[in-house]
Design an enzyme around this catalytic site. Sequence first.
Site, mmCIF file in Angstrom:
data_model
loop_
_atom_site.group_PDB
_atom_site.id
_atom_site.type_symbol
_atom_site.label_atom_id
_atom_site.label_comp_id
_atom_site.label_asym_id
_atom_site.label_seq_id
_atom_site.Cartn_x
_atom_site.Cartn_y
_atom_site.Cartn_z
ATOM 1 N N GLY A 243 0.832 -1.201 0.000
ATOM 2 C CA GLY A 243 0.000 0.000 0.000
ATOM 3 C C GLY A 243 0.864 1.247 0.000
ATOM 4 C CB SER A 244 -0.014 4.710 0.798
ATOM 5 O OG SER A 244 -0.585 4.443 2.067
ATOM 6 N N GLY A 248 2.730 2.129 5.335
ATOM 7 C CA GLY A 248 3.961 1.450 5.761
ATOM 8 C C GLY A 248 4.566 2.090 7.004
ATOM 9 C CD GLU A 265 6.868 -5.535 -2.518
ATOM 10 O OE1 GLU A 265 7.168 -4.500 -3.143
ATOM 11 O OE2 GLU A 265 7.533 -6.576 -2.588
HETATM 12 P P1 NAD Z 1 -3.491 2.304 1.240
HETATM 13 O O1 NAD Z 1 -2.200 2.490 1.927
HETATM 14 O O2 NAD Z 1 -4.543 3.321 1.411
HETATM 15 O O3 NAD Z 1 -4.145 0.904 1.707
HETATM 16 C C1 NAD Z 1 -3.472 -0.319 1.525
HETATM 17 C C2 NAD Z 1 -3.965 -1.332 2.538
HETATM 18 O O4 NAD Z 1 -3.495 -0.969 3.841
HETATM 19 C C3 NAD Z 1 -5.483 -1.428 2.646
HETATM 20 O O5 NAD Z 1 -5.839 -2.779 2.819
HETATM 21 C C4 NAD Z 1 -5.784 -0.616 3.913
HETATM 22 O O6 NAD Z 1 -6.971 -0.976 4.546
HETATM 23 C C5 NAD Z 1 -4.577 -0.982 4.758
HETATM 24 N N1 NAD Z 1 -4.253 -0.021 5.832
HETATM 25 C C6 NAD Z 1 -4.250 1.311 5.761
HETATM 26 N N2 NAD Z 1 -3.811 1.836 6.934
HETATM 27 C C7 NAD Z 1 -3.524 0.784 7.739
HETATM 28 C C8 NAD Z 1 -3.021 0.663 9.074
HETATM 29 N N3 NAD Z 1 -2.751 1.743 9.819
HETATM 30 N N4 NAD Z 1 -2.829 -0.568 9.595
HETATM 31 C C9 NAD Z 1 -3.095 -1.656 8.842
HETATM 32 N N5 NAD Z 1 -3.582 -1.608 7.577
HETATM 33 C C10 NAD Z 1 -3.789 -0.403 7.034
HETATM 34 O O7 NAD Z 1 -3.163 2.086 -0.323
HETATM 35 P P2 NAD Z 1 -4.149 2.001 -1.563
HETATM 36 O O8 NAD Z 1 -4.718 3.344 -1.846
HETATM 37 O O9 NAD Z 1 -5.086 0.848 -1.397
HETATM 38 O O10 NAD Z 1 -3.142 1.583 -2.728
HETATM 39 C C11 NAD Z 1 -2.335 2.483 -3.432
HETATM 40 C C12 NAD Z 1 -0.949 2.536 -2.848
HETATM 41 O O11 NAD Z 1 -0.369 1.227 -2.788
HETATM 42 C C13 NAD Z 1 0.005 3.341 -3.716
HETATM 43 O O12 NAD Z 1 0.860 4.084 -2.903
HETATM 44 C C14 NAD Z 1 0.761 2.260 -4.481
HETATM 45 O O13 NAD Z 1 2.010 2.699 -4.979
HETATM 46 C C15 NAD Z 1 0.903 1.216 -3.436
HETATM 47 N N6 NAD Z 1 1.151 -0.111 -4.018
HETATM 48 C C16 NAD Z 1 2.410 -0.630 -3.901
HETATM 49 C C17 NAD Z 1 2.684 -1.851 -4.494
HETATM 50 C C18 NAD Z 1 4.063 -2.437 -4.435
HETATM 51 O O14 NAD Z 1 4.196 -3.618 -4.734
HETATM 52 N N7 NAD Z 1 5.098 -1.703 -4.090
HETATM 53 C C19 NAD Z 1 1.676 -2.564 -5.155
HETATM 54 C C20 NAD Z 1 0.406 -2.006 -5.208
HETATM 55 C C21 NAD Z 1 0.155 -0.768 -4.635
#
Ligand code: NAD
Length: 507
Positions: A243-244, A248, A265
Site C-alpha cells: 500500500g501507500s 507502511g 511493498e
Molecule cells: P493504502 O495504503 O490506502 O491501503 C493499503 C492497505 O493498507 C489497505 O488494505 C488498507 O486498509 C490498509 N491499511 C491502511 N492503513 C492501515 C493501518 N494503519 N494498519 C493496517 N492496515 C492499514 O493504499 P491504496 O490506496 O489501497 O493503494 C495504493 C498505494 O499502494 C500506492 O501508494 C501504491 O504505490 C501502493 N502499491 C504498492 C505496491 C508495491 O508492490 N510496491 C503494489 C500495489 C500498490
Amino acid sequence: MTETPTTATPAPLRARAESALHACGVDDLPRDGDLPAATPIDGSVLFRLHSSTPDEVDAAIDDAAQAFAQWRQAPAPRRGALVRRLGELLAEHKADLATLVTIEAGKITSESLGEVQEMIDVCEFAVGLSRQLYGRTMTSERPGHRLMETWHPLGVVGVISAFNFPVAVWAWNAAVALVCGDPVVWKPSELTPLTALACDALIRRAAADTGAPDGVHRLLLGSGPVGERLVDDPRVALLSATGSVRMGRAVAPRVAARFGRCLLELGGNNAAVVAPSADLDLAVRAIVFAAAGTAGQRCTTLRRLIVHTSIADSVAERVAAAYRQLPVGDPFDDGVLVGPLIRERAWEAMTSALDRARAEGGALVCGGDRADRSGVYVSPAVVRMPAQTPVVCEETFAPILYVLTYDDLDEAIALHNAVPQGLSSAIFTLDQREAERFLAADGSDCGIANVNIGTSGAEIGGAFGGEKHTGGGRESGSDSWKAYMRRATNTVNYSDQLPLAQGVRFG
Ligand code: NAD
C-alpha cells in the site's frame, strides 16, 4: 479527452458481480452492513458487507495458528498440491475473477484478465518451488563435521493488500507462503472486498479438494483498524503489507515493536530516462502504456520522464499526441484503454497536484480534464516541469506524467535517484554503455531497472519490490520465498572428537 459513452447502470453491474461471485462459490451477500462494496465504473454501491469484528479477527488468526501445527509437517510437494489446485480453479474462473476486478478496481478487461493470469502464473511458479526449497551445504572448518542450512515454515503470514492489484498481490504472497508451510490471513483493501471473497471461496475449495487443513486460509474484511489487529498480533510471524508509504510508516514500527517480520511493498515514483539514441517509436508506446495505463493507478506507473534536452520537445509532443487519442471510458467497453479513477479522493489528489505543479513553474501540455458523468473519468495529463520540484517528488496516485530534461547521463541518473521512493525505473537507449551505466551500482537505485521497456508490467519470475520509502520488500519470483521461511544453520559432528571452532581450547 476521447470519451466513450457509458453503457453501465447500477443494476446490471450488481447482477454481473452477483453472477461472477456465484460462479466462484459466493452467495447471498448482505446489503445492510457497514462496509460498502462500490464500483468506480459509476460510483454506485453494489452491496453493504460487514467488516470483521475484533473477535472474528482473533478467531481467524487462531484458526491459522492451529492449522500451522499441521501444515508445517506436510511435505512441501504436498503443500504444492493445494497451490496446483488453486491455480486450476483460478484458470477455470479467470473470466469471473476478471469481471470482478473490472467492477471493483475499474481496470479494462484485458488488464483484469492479465491480473488473473498473474495469479495463475505465480501458482505454477510456487508448485515448482515446492520441490526446490533448497538449503546449502558448506565446508566445515572442523574435521568430521557437516555444516548446512535448512529452511523451515515460519508461521502465520498476514497479508494486507492495496486496491489497485486486488488479487495478484494476494496470490504472490499466498501461493509462495502456502508452499513454504505458512497459513495465510488476508485483509484486502476495503475498496475491493468482492474479488477477495471470490478468491477466498476458491482457495477454501482447493483446500477441501486436496485435504489441506481448513485454517490454511482466512479472510478478514474492513479498513485500517481491522488491519491493525493483524499487525499487532504476535501470532502473525510475517506481516506482508502492500500500500501507500503512509500505511507502511504506520505498520512497520508496530511490527518491529513486537519483533515480528515485515515485508513492505509501498509507493513508487517511477521514472524513465530517454536518451538521444532511443528508438522513439518504441519508447513512446512504452511510455504511454506505463504512464496512462490503469489510469495511472499502478505502483509501477511511470510518473517522471527524464528526457535529453535535444529531443524533449518532440518526445513531449509525441506523448501528448498519443494521449489525446486515448479512449477513456467504461472499462468493459471494447476499445477503451483508460478506465475510471477509484474514487473522488483520487480526483482531488490529481487536481491538487496539478495546481501545485503549475505553482511550481510547470506547464500543462495536455489532459487533466474530468468527464461530466458518474464515476471519475479523467484525461491523463502531461506536465513540463522546469525542475524536480516538491510535487514531482511525491507519488500522486493518478495519471500525471511530469517531463524533465537533462544534458548528460550523470545528471539524468542523479535526478532519477533524487526522490524518496525506489520502485521501478527504465532507460530508453540504443547505446550499450548508457544502458549498462543505468543498471550499474551507481545507476538506478530502484528494485526494478529496465532497458527499452516501461516501468510497469513486471513478470512473476523475478523478485518484485523496491528500495528506500518503497519499503525494501521482495515478493513473487526468484528467491523471495526465503522471506516466508526461517533459516536454521545445523552443524553435525560425526567424529569422536570435539574440536571447537576458531581453534579454541577449553579444558
Ligand atoms: P493504502 O495504503 O490506502 O491501503 C493499503 C492497505 O493498507 C489497505 O488494505 C488498507 O486498509 C490498509 N491499511 C491502511 N492503513 C492501515 C493501518 N494503519 N494498519 C493496517 N492496515 C492499514 O493504499 P491504496 O490506496 O489501497 O493503494 C495504493 C498505494 O499502494 C500506492 O501508494 C501504491 O504505490 C501502493 N502499491 C504498492 C505496491 C508495491 O508492490 N510496491 C503494489 C500495489 C500498490
